[in-house]
Design a protein around this motif. Structure first.
Motif, short mmCIF file in Angstrom:
data_model
loop_
_atom_site.label_atom_id
_atom_site.label_comp_id
_atom_site.label_asym_id
_atom_site.label_seq_id
_atom_site.Cartn_x
_atom_site.Cartn_y
_atom_site.Cartn_z
N THR A 268 0.85 -1.19 0.00
CA THR A 268 0.00 0.00 0.00
C THR A 268 0.89 1.24 0.00
O THR A 268 1.97 1.23 0.58
CB THR A 268 -0.92 0.05 1.24
N VAL A 269 0.42 2.29 -0.66
CA VAL A 269 1.14 3.57 -0.70
C VAL A 269 0.14 4.67 -0.41
O VAL A 269 -0.89 4.78 -1.10
CB VAL A 269 1.82 3.80 -2.05
N SER A 270 0.41 5.48 0.60
CA SER A 270 -0.44 6.62 0.96
C SER A 270 0.33 7.90 0.68
O SER A 270 1.44 8.08 1.20
CB SER A 270 -0.84 6.56 2.44
N SER A 271 -0.24 8.77 -0.13
CA SER A 271 0.47 10.00 -0.48
C SER A 271 0.65 10.92 0.71
O SER A 271 1.61 11.70 0.76
CB SER A 271 -0.27 10.73 -1.61
N LEU A 272 -0.23 10.85 1.71
CA LEU A 272 -0.08 11.64 2.93
C LEU A 272 -0.63 10.84 4.09
O LEU A 272 -1.81 10.51 4.14
CB LEU A 272 -0.81 12.98 2.82
N ASP A 273 0.25 10.48 5.02
CA ASP A 273 -0.13 9.64 6.15
C ASP A 273 0.88 9.88 7.27
O ASP A 273 1.82 10.68 7.13
CB ASP A 273 -0.13 8.17 5.72
N SER A 274 0.71 9.21 8.39
CA SER A 274 1.66 9.29 9.49
C SER A 274 2.05 7.89 9.92
O SER A 274 1.32 6.92 9.70
CB SER A 274 1.07 10.05 10.68
N TYR A 275 3.23 7.79 10.53
CA TYR A 275 3.75 6.50 10.96
C TYR A 275 4.54 6.71 12.24
O TYR A 275 5.33 7.63 12.36
CB TYR A 275 4.65 5.89 9.87
N ARG A 276 4.30 5.84 13.21
CA ARG A 276 5.00 5.91 14.49
C ARG A 276 6.24 5.04 14.41
O ARG A 276 6.16 3.81 14.45
CB ARG A 276 4.07 5.44 15.62
N LEU A 277 7.39 5.68 14.27
CA LEU A 277 8.65 4.98 14.01
C LEU A 277 9.36 4.67 15.32
O LEU A 277 9.80 5.59 16.02
CB LEU A 277 9.53 5.85 13.10
N PRO A 278 9.50 3.38 15.69
CA PRO A 278 10.18 3.02 16.94
C PRO A 278 11.66 3.38 16.89
O PRO A 278 12.34 3.16 15.89
CB PRO A 278 9.99 1.51 17.02
N THR A 279 12.18 3.90 17.98
CA THR A 279 13.59 4.28 18.06
C THR A 279 14.31 3.65 19.26
O THR A 279 15.46 3.97 19.54
CB THR A 279 13.72 5.81 18.17
N GLY A 280 13.63 2.76 19.98
CA GLY A 280 14.24 2.11 21.13
C GLY A 280 13.42 0.91 21.57
O GLY A 280 12.33 0.66 21.03
N ARG A 281 13.92 0.16 22.55
CA ARG A 281 13.23 -1.04 23.02
C ARG A 281 12.08 -0.68 23.95
O ARG A 281 12.09 0.37 24.60
CB ARG A 281 14.21 -1.98 23.73
N ASN B 267 6.78 1.68 28.12
CA ASN B 267 6.98 2.75 27.15
C ASN B 267 7.80 2.25 25.96
O ASN B 267 8.79 1.53 26.11
CB ASN B 267 7.73 3.92 27.80
N LEU B 268 7.37 2.67 24.75
CA LEU B 268 8.13 2.38 23.53
C LEU B 268 8.58 3.71 22.94
O LEU B 268 7.76 4.49 22.44
CB LEU B 268 7.28 1.63 22.51
N PRO B 269 9.88 4.02 22.99
CA PRO B 269 10.36 5.27 22.38
C PRO B 269 10.04 5.27 20.88
O PRO B 269 10.31 4.30 20.17
CB PRO B 269 11.87 5.21 22.61
N ALA B 270 9.48 6.36 20.40
CA ALA B 270 9.10 6.44 18.99
C ALA B 270 8.93 7.89 18.61
O ALA B 270 8.77 8.77 19.47
CB ALA B 270 7.80 5.67 18.74
N ARG B 271 8.98 8.14 17.30
CA ARG B 271 8.69 9.48 16.79
C ARG B 271 7.65 9.34 15.68
O ARG B 271 7.66 8.38 14.92
CB ARG B 271 9.95 10.15 16.26
N VAL B 272 6.75 10.28 15.62
CA VAL B 272 5.71 10.27 14.59
C VAL B 272 6.23 11.00 13.36
O VAL B 272 6.62 12.16 13.44
CB VAL B 272 4.40 10.91 15.10
N ILE B 273 6.27 10.30 12.23
CA ILE B 273 6.76 10.84 10.97
C ILE B 273 5.57 11.00 10.03
O ILE B 273 4.74 10.09 9.90
CB ILE B 273 7.80 9.91 10.32
N GLU B 274 5.48 12.12 9.37
CA GLU B 274 4.41 12.37 8.43
C GLU B 274 4.96 12.50 7.02
O GLU B 274 6.07 13.00 6.82
CB GLU B 274 3.64 13.64 8.80
N ASP C 10 5.43 -7.26 24.23
CA ASP C 10 4.98 -5.87 24.33
C ASP C 10 5.46 -5.04 23.14
O ASP C 10 4.70 -4.22 22.61
CB ASP C 10 5.49 -5.25 25.64
N PHE C 11 6.70 -5.22 22.73
CA PHE C 11 7.21 -4.49 21.56
C PHE C 11 6.39 -4.84 20.33
O PHE C 11 5.97 -3.96 19.57
CB PHE C 11 8.68 -4.84 21.33
#
Length: 307
Positions: free
Chosen positions: A33-46, A51-58, A106-107
């Motif tokens: 699937t390809v979305s021209s405009l969407d968001s994704y929560r990108l994990p950055t740690g264990r 808590n799961l460290p993450a950043r929201v990328i749009e 959990d991850f």
């Protein structure tokens, strides 16, 4: 480490192009699937303490999954070559983990996973990594397996306009085979940063390059003569037979043998070349077949710079 620096520089002189990942020839797409405009929560740690460290990328979000049929491949054997290819393409690894180190159950349930049967996750056998090329290009890879198949999920988020962003394509066969002409090797080195020296021959179990002339070396020497500032690395690869340490040593010796042949027979200055070995960590084909093992036994040339 010199090899990591080689990987990071691989495509530094190449023009912008679609990201192409090499998967085994029996890999098949199970979801896309390809979305021209969407968001994704990108994990950055264990996952830890709830808590799961993450950043929201749009941006433009590509989600893809593949199934690789066949027994024998471990999750490390699947993920390792893909990680190397991302590093080849200039991505920096932000975070990497395996099952319990990631946070286990959990991850798995905190991250985004494409639904079954497109993607399958074993809670006791999966690997994950997130990577970034620049502020506009992020990728995550998730790998797991069943008893008879491996699974790969890729999510790529790019912050540019959809029409300006090349997508992800997948190759099921080795790239970079030389046609024996100086123009061909030049095009491959500049366009994708590396090429396979596919006509080289080593004696069985030997690290010494067999006697004779090789069109790939003539082409490479011509390229080096035409680009007097260029520096290259010769990187040896093996199949998966035998221990890793021994294969890395053998692959490095074979790369060094090619370097010496270029220096002695083609007058390419040694100071413009380096030799490294990766053993069986970067296959281009399954090691479960004779043809695949033969393809994996190779020496590649990597372009480090042209200035």
């Amino acid at each position: 480490m010199m090899l990591r620096a080689i990987l990071a520089l691989l495509l530094s002189v190449a023009p912008a192009a679609a990201l192409e990942l090499g998967l085994p020839s029996n890999a098949r797409v199970t979801a896309e699937t390809v979305s021209s405009l969407d968001s994704y929560r990108l994990p950055t740690g264990r996952y830890d303490a709830g808590n799961l460290p993450a950043r929201v990328i749009e941006g433009r979000v590509e989600r893809r999954a593949w199934r690789i049929d066949g027994q024998g491949l471990t999750t490390m054997q699947i993920l390792g070559p893909l990680r190397t290819q991302l590093e080849y393409a200039g991505y920096d690894i932000l975070f990497e983990c395996a099952d319990t180190v990631c946070g286990g159950f959990d991850f798995r349930f905190e991250i985004e996973v494409l639904p079954a049967p497109a993607m399958y996750i074993s809670l006791s056998d999966f690997r994950f990594l997130s990577a970034r090329k620049d502020a506009q290009d992020h990728i995550t890879l998730l790998v797991s397996r069943t008893g008879n198949a491996g699974y790969v999920q890729l999510v790529r988020v790019t912050g540019e306009a959809a029409e300006n962003v090349p997508g992800v394509s997948v190759s099921d066969k080795p790239d970079g085979n030389l046609d024996g002409g100086a123009t061909g090797v030049a095009q491959l080195l500049v366009a994708q940063g590396y090429a396979v020296l596919s006509d080289l021959d080593f004696g069985t179990g030997s690290s010494e390059l067999s006697e004779g002339s090789y069109a790939s070396l003539s082409a490479l020497a011509a390229f080096m003569q035409d680009n007097p500032q260029a520096r290259i690395a010769l990187v040896g690869h093996t199949d998966a037979v035998g221990a890793l340490d021994g294969n890395i040593a053998l692959s490095r010796r074979r790369a060094a043998s090619v370097l010496e042949r270029l220096a002695e027979s083609y007058d390419v200055p040694r100071e413009r070349m380096a030799a490294e070995g990766m053993g069986y960590l970067s296959p281009v084909a399954p090691n479960t077949t004779a043809a695949g093992r033969e393809a994996n036994r190779r020496v590649e040339v990597v372009l480090l710079n042209t200035e």
